[in-house]
Enzyme design. Structure first.
Site, PDB file in Angstrom:
ATOM      1  N   GLU A 315       0.866  -1.177   0.000  1.00  0.00           N
ATOM      2  CA  GLU A 315       0.000   0.000   0.000  1.00  0.00           C
ATOM      3  C   GLU A 315       0.903   1.228   0.000  1.00  0.00           C
ATOM      4  O   GLU A 315       1.434   1.629   1.028  1.00  0.00           O
ATOM      5  CB  GLU A 315      -0.928  -0.047   1.204  1.00  0.00           C
ATOM      6  CG  GLU A 315      -1.929  -1.189   1.084  1.00  0.00           C
ATOM      7  CD  GLU A 315      -2.693  -1.449   2.367  1.00  0.00           C
ATOM      8  OE1 GLU A 315      -3.755  -0.841   2.559  1.00  0.00           O
ATOM      9  OE2 GLU A 315      -2.219  -2.260   3.184  1.00  0.00           O
ATOM     10  N   LYS A 318       0.756   4.488   2.426  1.00  0.00           N
ATOM     11  CA  LYS A 318       0.855   4.440   3.879  1.00  0.00           C
ATOM     12  C   LYS A 318       2.076   5.244   4.326  1.00  0.00           C
ATOM     13  O   LYS A 318       3.124   5.187   3.688  1.00  0.00           O
ATOM     14  CB  LYS A 318       1.009   2.995   4.345  1.00  0.00           C
ATOM     15  CG  LYS A 318      -0.286   2.239   4.351  1.00  0.00           C
ATOM     16  CD  LYS A 318      -0.101   0.913   5.043  1.00  0.00           C
ATOM     17  CE  LYS A 318      -1.432   0.227   5.225  1.00  0.00           C
ATOM     18  NZ  LYS A 318      -1.259  -1.088   5.862  1.00  0.00           N
ATOM     19  N   GLU A 324       6.513  -0.404   6.047  1.00  0.00           N
ATOM     20  CA  GLU A 324       5.049  -0.292   6.111  1.00  0.00           C
ATOM     21  C   GLU A 324       4.410  -0.363   4.732  1.00  0.00           C
ATOM     22  O   GLU A 324       3.229  -0.662   4.607  1.00  0.00           O
ATOM     23  CB  GLU A 324       4.645   1.020   6.797  1.00  0.00           C
ATOM     24  CG  GLU A 324       4.919   1.047   8.298  1.00  0.00           C
ATOM     25  CD  GLU A 324       4.066   0.044   9.061  1.00  0.00           C
ATOM     26  OE1 GLU A 324       2.964  -0.282   8.593  1.00  0.00           O
ATOM     27  OE2 GLU A 324       4.519  -0.424  10.116  1.00  0.00           O
TER      28      GLU A 324
END
Ligand SMILES: *[C@@H]1O[C@H](CO)[C@@H](O)[C@H](O)[C@H]1NC(C)=O
Ligand SMILES: *[C@@H]1O[C@H](CO)[C@@H](O)[C@H](O)[C@H]1NC(C)=O
Length: 458
Positions: A315, A318, A324
């Site tokens: 993602e 993020k 992350e």
């Protein structure tokens, strides 16, 4: 554990799927380069993933999974909890708008109310969690969907104040009453207790090589639980069993556990300890093989805990460190970032696992022998051999002159020693684990004068 950062990003949703009904994936959508929900549904159908977890209830996504057979968890964000708790009509409208129009074509199986609510220091929201869940349950019952679709909430591992050794797992007493009520709801409605265990974070706080091997399901000397005397060979089982112990200590042994998130990033910033392609592939690949083996955990043998991998895609929007944004299993072009063993046509380990002797409920009356899985390296076999012979079994027969010395190679000697240790330690499925490098067979490996111990020969 993973909680703090996740709260911030996971508000949209995450789907999950798996090739066995206990393998799912989180489908988070905090990205600007993600494939369409339709392409995503097709992708999951081509893998062994059979369930998907969304963080929200995007109708476009729910519809895309219609008639795929893929089970769907949907979610309600923390900020919606107060409304759902105070207004039964709001809960009813939510079910009528987000569930009823799509079910059963879209196989919604669970509604998660909030994410890691008990790990926020927000007493008001914590108080409203159970009433919100109850109102949603009542709305499902009114729509005649009670029992078909369950209601739960997702917890972080921080609900435990004690998790080591696993048999001593206990919930934080300051939220004990609330957890007891939530577990009572789980028990009464048959919904699971959902948790987010991350061996990755355990390794980051204790970055020693032996901890890494323990976290990655690689050969290691194991950790003996001083309470139960069970030897754990991986962190995932230890974390899940700590939750099991805590639930059991509350007197709710019947409540099942679901792993709502677990994963390992394949990339990180220079300063980050743990992320790498090699580690991510080892964690997810070995976890998937472990789940497919159906060995289960020591406290829940013979059945795999339903587990939602984190995550389907990176993602890219993020915040936080590179890791992350690097938990993904697939790229935006739908190719694999690495092979985690999710192909539908099961791979060597799971084929070996399908022999009758390896079925979930072990049949102690049936003779079984513990042997290495296909494809295990000599280096791993040597570790297993050294480990087994260090546990007080008689390795004399594989010494020069012994009945099992020939053929003199590491595979043959390791097989002898691994089986002997399995037989001597109680013939439980977890005694034939060797960090996921071993499997049971019903074929007696004995030859010539070399006798492999089995239950019939004791
Ligand atoms: C759990 O649910 C079962 C079945 O509804 C019930 O008989 C039992 O009393 C419940 N246990 C607790 C501790 O609530
Ligand atoms: C061994 O397992 C098979 C298949 O599960 C079963 O039919 C048979 O009765 C078992 N034999 C013994 C001795 O328990």
């Amino acid at each position: 554990m993973a909680s703090l950062l996740y709260f911030l990003f996971l508000f949209t949703f995450a789907p999950l799927s798996e090739s066995q009904s206990y393998i799912g994936v989180n489908y988070g959508q905090v990205g600007d380069n993600l494939p369409s929900p339709e392409a995503t549904a097709k992708l999951l159908q081509s893998t062994a993933i059979e369930k998907v977890r969304l963080y929200g209830s995007d109708p476009g996504v729910i519809k895309a999974f219609a008639n795929t057979g893929i089970g769907i968890m949907i979610g309600i964000s923390n900020s919606d909890i107060p409304g759902m708790a105070s207004d039964p009509d709001l809960a009813k409208n939510w079910i009528d708008n987000n569930v009823v129009p799509f079910y059963p074509a879209s196989k919604i199986i669970l509604i998660n109310v909030g994410n890691e609510v008990l790990s926020y220091n927000d007493p008001n929201m914590m108080k409203q969690l159970l009433p919100a869940m109850q109102n949603l349950q009542n709305a499902l019952d009114a729509a005649d969907l009670g029992g078909k679709i369950k209601v739960s909430t997702v917890h972080s591992m921080a609900v435990l104040t004690q998790s080591d050794p696993p048999s001593s797992g206990r919930f934080d007493p300051t939220i004990g009453d609330l957890l007891k009520e939530l577990l009572g709801f789980n028990n009464a409605t048959g919904s699971p207790f959902a948790i987010n265990p991350y061996p990755y974070f355990a390794y980051r706080s204790d970055p020693r090589p032996e901890t890494l091997a323990f976290c990655l399901f690689q050969p290691n000397s194991g950790r003996v639980d001083s309470g139960s005397k069970i030897k754990y060979t991986n962190m995932f089982d230890a974390q899940v069993d700590a939750i099991r112990s805590a639930i059991d200590a509350m007197g709710l042994k019947g409540v099942e556990i679901v792993v709502a998130e677990t994963g390992w990033p394949y990339k990180g910033d220079k300063a980050e300890v743990g992320p790498s392609l090699e580690n991510a592939k080892a964690y997810n690949g070995n976890l998937i093989a472990h789940l497919r083996s159906r060995v289960g955990t020591p406290l829940m043998p013979g059945k795999s805990v339903e587990t939602y991998l984190f995550a389907l895609y990176d993602e890219d929007q993020k915040p936080g460190p590179t890791s992350e944004r690097s938990f993904g299993l697939f790229r935006p072009d739908l190719s694999m970032i690495y092979d985690a063993g999710l192909s539908k046509t099961s791979q060597a380990p799971s084929t070996t696992i399908k022999t009758p002797a390896v079925s979930p409920a072990p049949e102690p009356k049936n003779d079984s022998w513990c042997v290495p899985k296909a494809g295990v390296s000599d280096a791993q076999l040597q570790e297993n051999l050294d480990y087994a012979c260090g546990q007080g079994i008689d390795c004399g027969p594989i010494q020069p002159g012994g009945a099992c010395f020939e053929p003199s190679n590491v595979a043959s000697h390791a097989t002898y020693a691994m089986n002997l240790l399995y037989q001597k330690s109680g013939r439980n499925p977890w005694n034939c684990d060797f960090s996921q490098t071993a499997t049971l067979t019903s074929t007696n490996p004995s030859y010539d004068k070399c006798t492999y111990l089995g239950s019939g020969s004791t």
